[in-house]
Write an enzyme that holds these catalytic residues in place. Sequence first.
Site, PDB file in Angstrom:
ATOM      1  CG  ASP A  88     -28.966  10.460  25.027  1.00 59.23           C
ATOM      2  OD1 ASP A  88     -27.875   9.888  24.821  1.00 59.23           O
ATOM      3  OD2 ASP A  88     -29.356  10.771  26.163  1.00 59.23           O
ATOM      4  CG  ASP A 151     -13.090   3.484   1.892  1.00 62.95           C
ATOM      5  OD1 ASP A 151     -13.304   2.369   1.389  1.00 62.95           O
ATOM      6  OD2 ASP A 151     -13.982   4.220   2.369  1.00 62.95           O
ATOM      7  CB  VAL A 152      -7.123   5.558   3.875  1.00 64.03           C
ATOM      8  CG1 VAL A 152      -7.966   6.485   3.004  1.00 64.03           C
ATOM      9  CG2 VAL A 152      -7.567   5.650   5.329  1.00 64.03           C
ATOM     10  CE  LYS A 153       0.566   0.354   3.937  1.00 64.65           C
ATOM     11  NZ  LYS A 153       1.645  -0.023   2.975  1.00 64.65           N
ATOM     12  CG  ASN A 154      -0.452   5.471   4.972  1.00 67.99           C
ATOM     13  OD1 ASN A 154       0.125   4.702   5.746  1.00 67.99           O
ATOM     14  ND2 ASN A 154      -0.200   5.487   3.674  1.00 67.99           N
ATOM     15  CG  ASP A 187     -13.085  17.927  14.681  1.00 65.70           C
ATOM     16  OD1 ASP A 187     -13.139  17.488  15.840  1.00 65.70           O
ATOM     17  OD2 ASP A 187     -12.884  17.188  13.696  1.00 65.70           O
TER      18      ASP A 187
END
Length: 250
Positions: A88, A151-154, A187
């Site tokens: 919320d 989806d990534v190793k690093n 960000d």
Amino acid sequence: MTVQKDNVFGVDVCLFDMDGTIVNTTEAAEAVWKRLCVQENVDPEELFKHSHGAKAGDIMAQYFPNVDNTDGKKVQAIEKELVDDFEDIVKLVPGSKELLLSLDKDSSTGAPLAGRKWAIVTSATPYIAFHWFTSILKEVGKPDVFITALDVKNGKPDPEGYSKACDLLCNKCNFDRSTARSVVFEDAPVGIKAGKAMGAVTVGITTSYDKGVLFDAGADFVVDDLTQVRLLRNNDQDGIVFEIVNPLVK
């Protein structure tokens, strides 16, 4: 990266972080992590210096080595807690939905483009990242190219995630990867560094960090939110042209 006068630049593909860039989850995420910090006697302020934009699994390993996160089960529990207890207070970053919707249309005719030239690259897991596109971003809908922590190793600041998303978009849109121009919206300083490492124009948003931190990380532009990102042109022939309106200065 070529920036023209008046803060105008052109790209072929757009890469967006999720939390703090499209959806402002900062307050909710900090509330969940603070709970765990209290339980495990960890200084939350020290954790927050490094947690934004990083993979939750990496944060668990660094700050909570004694907490069982086998197969990511604790991270999953934290993300479920965020959605169940704090959804919320999660809001869209101003201008984010409008910008994403505008990227799906020809700027001259308003007709839908043949395919999306933007992707999400997030350090979150699919559970929470996909959730926002069935709730607060339902009108936009989940993009085809969507890179998550799995989806990534690093993780960031490594450019692996952004590079993978750029590769997939270029393949999908038949762009030459060696010459394709990209922009990264972020960000967090680790995300800005990841974008710079892959040669993208980088736009920092001050939802999680002060402008100085983002500039120090290498941001080409810094804005308060995405209402300051104006889409000047968007079509299949000429690509995407942005103007940064009233950017923050160092």
